[in-house]
Write a protein that holds these residues in place. Structure first.
Motif, PDB file in Angstrom:
ATOM      1  N   LYS A 231      53.341  62.701  36.871  1.00 48.34           N
ATOM      2  CA  LYS A 231      53.882  63.436  38.018  1.00 48.34           C
ATOM      3  C   LYS A 231      53.933  64.935  37.757  1.00 48.34           C
ATOM      4  O   LYS A 231      53.895  65.733  38.691  1.00 48.34           O
ATOM      5  CB  LYS A 231      55.274  62.907  38.372  1.00 48.34           C
ATOM      6  CG  LYS A 231      55.230  61.537  39.015  1.00 48.34           C
ATOM      7  CD  LYS A 231      56.623  61.071  39.374  1.00 48.34           C
ATOM      8  CE  LYS A 231      56.600  59.738  40.071  1.00 48.34           C
ATOM      9  NZ  LYS A 231      57.956  59.306  40.446  1.00 48.34           N
ATOM     10  N   GLY A 232      54.012  65.319  36.494  1.00 49.41           N
ATOM     11  CA  GLY A 232      53.964  66.737  36.172  1.00 49.41           C
ATOM     12  C   GLY A 232      52.567  67.301  36.333  1.00 49.41           C
ATOM     13  O   GLY A 232      52.388  68.434  36.778  1.00 49.41           O
TER      14      GLY A 232
ATOM     15  N   ARG B 287      51.610  67.093  40.765  1.00 46.21           N
ATOM     16  CA  ARG B 287      52.916  67.278  41.407  1.00 46.21           C
ATOM     17  C   ARG B 287      52.966  66.687  42.812  1.00 46.21           C
ATOM     18  O   ARG B 287      54.034  66.382  43.312  1.00 46.21           O
ATOM     19  CB  ARG B 287      53.274  68.768  41.447  1.00 46.21           C
ATOM     20  CG  ARG B 287      53.109  69.424  40.111  1.00 46.21           C
ATOM     21  CD  ARG B 287      54.238  69.825  39.281  1.00 46.21           C
ATOM     22  NE  ARG B 287      55.509  70.135  39.826  1.00 46.21           N
ATOM     23  CZ  ARG B 287      56.618  69.702  39.253  1.00 46.21           C
ATOM     24  NH1 ARG B 287      56.560  68.940  38.194  1.00 46.21           N
ATOM     25  NH2 ARG B 287      57.771  70.038  39.735  1.00 46.21           N
ATOM     26  N   ARG B 288      51.825  66.505  43.433  1.00 47.32           N
ATOM     27  CA  ARG B 288      51.784  65.904  44.765  1.00 47.32           C
ATOM     28  C   ARG B 288      52.360  64.481  44.731  1.00 47.32           C
ATOM     29  O   ARG B 288      52.846  63.979  45.743  1.00 47.32           O
ATOM     30  CB  ARG B 288      50.349  65.912  45.291  1.00 47.32           C
ATOM     31  CG  ARG B 288      50.125  65.230  46.616  1.00 47.32           C
ATOM     32  CD  ARG B 288      50.994  65.734  47.745  1.00 47.32           C
ATOM     33  NE  ARG B 288      50.831  67.145  47.992  1.00 47.32           N
ATOM     34  CZ  ARG B 288      51.750  67.897  48.585  1.00 47.32           C
ATOM     35  NH1 ARG B 288      52.884  67.378  48.971  1.00 47.32           N
ATOM     36  NH2 ARG B 288      51.545  69.166  48.772  1.00 47.32           N
TER      37      ARG B 288
ATOM     38  N   LYS C 219      55.044  63.596  43.649  1.00 49.05           N
ATOM     39  CA  LYS C 219      56.489  63.624  43.883  1.00 49.05           C
ATOM     40  C   LYS C 219      56.814  63.304  45.334  1.00 49.05           C
ATOM     41  O   LYS C 219      57.890  62.819  45.643  1.00 49.05           O
ATOM     42  CB  LYS C 219      57.077  64.968  43.491  1.00 49.05           C
ATOM     43  CG  LYS C 219      57.055  65.167  41.987  1.00 49.05           C
ATOM     44  CD  LYS C 219      57.798  66.421  41.618  1.00 49.05           C
ATOM     45  CE  LYS C 219      57.954  66.506  40.135  1.00 49.05           C
ATOM     46  NZ  LYS C 219      59.012  65.690  39.619  1.00 49.05           N
TER      47      LYS C 219
ATOM     48  N   LEU D 168      54.635  69.100  30.460  1.00 52.00           N
ATOM     49  CA  LEU D 168      54.740  68.589  31.830  1.00 52.00           C
ATOM     50  C   LEU D 168      55.863  67.560  32.005  1.00 52.00           C
ATOM     51  O   LEU D 168      56.072  67.068  33.094  1.00 52.00           O
ATOM     52  CB  LEU D 168      53.413  67.948  32.267  1.00 52.00           C
ATOM     53  CG  LEU D 168      52.248  68.900  32.465  1.00 52.00           C
ATOM     54  CD1 LEU D 168      50.991  68.125  32.829  1.00 52.00           C
ATOM     55  CD2 LEU D 168      52.566  69.913  33.534  1.00 52.00           C
TER      56      LEU D 168
ATOM     57  N   ASP E 162      58.853  65.881  33.071  1.00 53.31           N
ATOM     58  CA  ASP E 162      59.632  66.213  34.254  1.00 53.31           C
ATOM     59  C   ASP E 162      61.130  66.250  33.935  1.00 53.31           C
ATOM     60  O   ASP E 162      61.717  65.248  33.577  1.00 53.31           O
ATOM     61  CB  ASP E 162      59.323  65.168  35.328  1.00 53.31           C
ATOM     62  CG  ASP E 162      60.022  65.413  36.619  1.00 53.31           C
ATOM     63  OD1 ASP E 162      60.047  64.484  37.436  1.00 53.31           O
ATOM     64  OD2 ASP E 162      60.543  66.514  36.845  1.00 53.31           O
TER      65      ASP E 162
END
Length: 156
Positions: free
Chosen positions: A78-79, A82-83, A85, A119, A121
């Motif tokens: 997810k890092g 980022r989309r 998220k 990255l 999170d």
């Protein structure tokens, strides 16, 4: 422990069809991405029904700490993308394709030495720091009997 399995919710726009099917336990719409770090015998924590022994509670704590590896894997994914998220696409089949594509690209990056440890999170780490025992238990009837026997022999 030689492996971990976990899931990560990916927020989505409120779907037009079957809306309630996509509401998770935290009361937002999502699809669930399940990840596996290699394993052969999946052991799960004991359900806390208020009567766990000290050894069973200790097992759950140790298992929870080990799960950090798979949680960090989701945080890295997810890092990097980022989309993931929050997917704003309305078409769920497209959301699934985007998630799969991100996972494939992420694995290609890792295989080529692009680990990007920075990255991780911070939100995910904070969530787990606030509740170290925050993990779903699978029903024991769905787990291989050998793994349950091994766990029970170790911690009963």
């Amino acid at each position: 422990i030689i492996g971990c399995i976990d899931g990560s919710h990916i927020k989505i726009v409120d779907p037009k069809n079957n809306r309630n099917s996509y509401v998770n336990r935290k009361n937002f719409h999502s699809v669930l991405l399940q990840g596996v770090i290699w394993h052969t015998n999946l052991m799960v924590g004991f359900k806390d029904n208020g009567r766990l022994t000290l050894r069973q509670k200790n097992f759950n704590v140790i298992l929870s700490k080990i799960r950090v590896k798979i949680e960090n894997a989701f945080a890295l994914l997810k890092g990097r993308f980022r989309r993931l998220k929050f997917l704003e696409t309305i078409r769920l089949e497209l959301a699934a394709l985007l998630i799969i594509s991100a996972c494939i690209l992420h694995n290609v990056c890792i295989l080529n030495g692009d680990l990007l440890q920075d990255l991780i999170d911070e939100e995910r780490r904070q969530e787990n720091a606030n509740n170290p025992h925050n993990f779903e238990y699978m029903d024991e009837e769905h787990i291989a009997n050998d793994a349950i026997r091994k766990r029970n022999n170790m911690y009963l």
